[in-house]
Scaffold this active site. Structure first.
Site, PDB file in Angstrom:
ATOM      1  N   ASP A   1      85.063 -14.699 149.126  1.00  0.00           N
ATOM      2  CA  ASP A   1      84.624 -15.240 147.837  1.00  0.00           C
ATOM      3  C   ASP A   1      83.953 -16.597 148.032  1.00  0.00           C
ATOM      4  OD1 ASP A   1      84.359 -15.466 145.100  1.00  0.00           O
ATOM      5  OD2 ASP A   1      86.481 -15.204 144.646  1.00  0.00           O
TER       6      ASP A   1
ATOM      7  N   ASP B   1      82.262 -10.449 137.598  1.00  0.00           N
ATOM      8  CA  ASP B   1      83.627 -10.645 137.086  1.00  0.00           C
ATOM      9  C   ASP B   1      83.797  -9.979 135.730  1.00  0.00           C
ATOM     10  OD1 ASP B   1      84.710 -11.948 139.199  1.00  0.00           O
ATOM     11  OD2 ASP B   1      84.473 -13.963 138.394  1.00  0.00           O
TER      12      ASP B   1
END
Ligand code: DGJ
Length: 681
Positions: free
Chosen positions: A446, A508
């Site tokens: 990430d 997301d």
């Protein structure tokens, strides 16, 4: 016909792909120019192309040459692809051709500046069976110079009756919105100045004459293989000349040194419309970019959306048991397993298991996950540090910052400067140790903040190169390891990261209704087999929208299906339904992940061999509204196709001309999955 041919009499090179040709020539004064980028030509036809017009110096007109890399020397007024400031203050490159090399499908046109000891190599690579042309640039200078711009390539279009630009823009949780606009006369800049590829814009463009559709028309497109700041400048002059130049870095950055190599900026001409272009990009990415695209991506469970920072050995084991029950094949533990990371305020940089949450380390959880028959995956964010961490207390100088200015904290975190070898080395070492000492099968890498205070430019490029190098080394040392790229959702979606990861966390935003457009944009260039998509809870935690489980599944099944819901809160009925849909996905997975994708109206179709899968969606129903049949694409008109679920048999020609009415069960958020198999004659 060989992939690359040189015509010495005319000083031109022809690149030939299955359906296209790209022809480069030199003007009398050695300016490299594009003579043709379009349908495939025979050698005779390529020889008949008009030569590059002589460079025309004028105060009021353009040079008239479709330059392969626009410099700022002489009477040039377009956005420069190459801007060099020499030690004595001179600028601009005056081309002098010095030779060329051809090796298999790789052409290097060698150029130099007429006055300064700088060599510029223009690289082109084509591959058998693929229409994509890869281009990049290398610079070598005998004396240090300042590089103000070094694009990978400039692409020039033929004269067309109009020019329409397609590109993707968006934001966090709203990536990949496809925009189609008439290309304005003037300059249009698409860029990321954030140090990552960005959620706001994605480094690809498509241009057509304004007439192309999903399945017809000519489309010229390009995509940049770079995961940091980038810029593509499209130009359309009042006299009609159109093209674009693109590469890494944004305006205002500069690099000092003697040698550079740019990322690949790949281009594609297609006469099969946007869909045809996308399918060729997908094949290119699968066959020549992704490291293990021949595999089927497994179905993973990740509890981030369900529990956020609240992970622990026992709770993760309970989640793992439910994930296994539903059919997950990889269990991924996300953020907050390490150091003092119990919220986003602390712990990044301290990459050892949190002793309160994992008193016996990670091994008991990993063993349990393996015992349940799943692989184990772990979240990491190697480029970041929280100021509240042991790492930062020990190495406050390792972060990107400007002395004397407050350090910009975003999500309470700072960016480690990977362009410094000792910092990148530290990251590689702990990652290597983590994977060596644990049975980790999968990493989710990430990157949750953008670059600020990064200074002139070396850091921006060096950092991305270091990320690439760590990933490359990890993969080489741990061949079983699979990696998901993530950057606060889809902030690092590009061909550069895809070359060293297996899938991308698309967004997301897991709201299935929003995902339809996010995924639509993703698949313009990138293949469904790299597009990670989870089924999560309803109402959706981000948008609050309530959507039926089947619709959520069908949307996520259009890519690499995963699960991210709060499974302990799902009813027995929901868990059973989920397990059934997971089993269906496993059946259609090869077709979705490896097949040809056709975007239909409110549906996607995948075709592989004799199998056809259609996922159809209807966001809003209206009482009494007639159903509109869905016309399928690319089928054999003479064949018959049997519906694997109902047994109904359809003629190919009727499926593509009359279409099929999707069996939508309800009104709003209705979805349907259709599985067809071509019958043997
Ligand atoms: C952003 C990612 O996109 C999420 O999936 C999750 O991994 C969080 N970061 C964790 O902090």
């Amino acid at each position: 016909m060989s992939l690359i041919a040189f015509d010495p009499a005319r000083r031109r090179w022809s690149l030939t792909t299955p359906r296209t040709s790209y022809v480069i020539g030199l003007t009398d004064d050695d300016v490299p120019a594009c003579l043709h980028w379009g349908p495939r030509l025979t050698p005779e036809q390529a020889a008949a192309l008009p030569g590059a017009v002589p460079f025309r110096a004028s105060s009021f007109d353009e040079s008239g040459v479709a330059e392969e890399l626009l410099t700022e020397a002489g009477a040039r007024y377009g956005a420069a692809s190459l801007q060099i400031r020499f030690a004595n203050g001179d600028t601009g490159v005056e081309w002098q051709h010095t030779g060329h090399e051809i090796e298999d499908g790789h052409l290097t046109i060698l150029m130099r500046d007429r006055a300064h000891p700088v060599e510029v190599a223009l690289h082109y690579r084509v591959r058998a069976g693929c229409d994509v042309v890869e281009r990049w640039t290398e610079i070598r200078s005998e004396e240090p110079v300042t590089l103000l711009r070094c694009d990978s390539a400039a692409w020039n279009l033929p004269p067309l009756p109009g020019y329409r630009l397609s590109h993707a823009s968006g934001g966090w949780a709203a990536e990949n919105s496809v925009r189609r606009v008439e290309l304005p006369v003037g300059e249009t800049v698409l860029t990321s100045r954030r140090g990552i590829t960005s959620h706001q814009a994605n480094p690809w463009v498509m241009v057509d004459a304004g007439e192309a559709g999903e399945e017809h028309g000519e489309v010229w497109s390009a995509a940049l293989a770079w995961s940091g700041s980038w810029r593509v400048t499209l130009g359309r002059t009042p006299s009609g000349r159109t093209g674009w130049t693109g590469g890494f870095g944004h305006e205002g950055v500069s690099w000092q040194g003697t040698a550079w190599s740019t990322p690949v900026f790949a281009g594609l001409y297609s006469d099969g419309g946007f869909g045809g272009a996308s399918r060729t990009w997908h094949r290119y990415v699968n066959e020549h970019v992704r490291p293990a695209a021949g595999e089927l991506r497994p179905l993973l469970y990740n509890s981030w959306e369900a529990v956020g920072f609240h992970v622990g050995e026992e709770s993760q084991k309970r989640m793992a048991a439910l994930a296994a029950r539903v059919g997950a094949e990889v269990f991924v533990m996300d953020d907050a397993w390490f150091g003092g990371r119990t919220s986003d305020r602390a712990g990044l940089g301290d990459w050892w298991p949190n002793p309160e949450r994992f008193p016996h380390g990670l091994t008991p959880l990993i063993e349990e996950v393996h015992r349940l028959g799943m692989k184990f995956g772990l979240w990491v964010e190697p480029e970041m540090v929280n100021p509240d961490s042991d790492l930062y207390r020990e190495h406050p100088d390792w972060v990107v910052h400007m002395p004397g200015r407050p350090r910009t904290e975003l999500r309470h975190q700072l960016l480690l400067d990977f362009s410094r070898p000792e910092v990148a080395d530290w990251a590689h070492k702990w990652l290597h140790r983590l994977v060596s000492e644990h049975a980790i099968d999968f990493l989710k890498w990430d990157c949750n903040r953008t670059f600020t205070q990064a200074g002139p430019g070396d850091l921006l490029v060096g950092h991305v190169r270091a990320v690439y190098s760590i990933l490359d080394r990890l993969r080489a040392d741990h061949p079983h390891l699979r990696v998901e790229a993530c950057s606060g959702g889809g902030g690092r979606t590009d061909l550069g990261i895809m070359a060293r990861t297996d899938q991308v966390w698309t967004s997301d935003n897991t709201d299935a209704a929003d995902r339809l457009s996010i995924q639509h944009g993703f698949t313009q260039i990138y293949p469904a087999g790299a597009m990670a998509a989870w089924v999560t809870d309803s109402p959706n935690p981000i948008t609050g929208r309530r959507v039926p489980l089947a619709f959520r599944f069908h949307v996520a099944m259009a890519g690499v299906l995963g699960l991210g819901g709060d499974l302990p809160n799902w009813s027995e009925r929901e868990l059973d339904e989920a397990a059934e849909l997971v089993a269906v996905y496993k059946d259609i997975r090869p077709v979705v992940q490896h097949g040809e994708l056709h975007r239909l109206r409110e549906a996607v179709q995948y075709t592989l061999g004799d199998r056809v899968v259609v996922l159809a969606f209807r966001r809003r129903g209206a009482f009494g509204a007639p159903g509109v049949p869905l016309r399928l694409s690319g089928l054999d008109p003479d064949a018959r196709y049997r519906d694997e679920d109902t047994g109904a048999v359809h003629h190919g020609v009727l499926l593509t001309s009359r279409g099929l009415l999707p069996p939508f069960p309800s009104d709003d958020y209705a979805s349907a999955l259709i599985r067809l198999r071509k019958e043997q004659p």
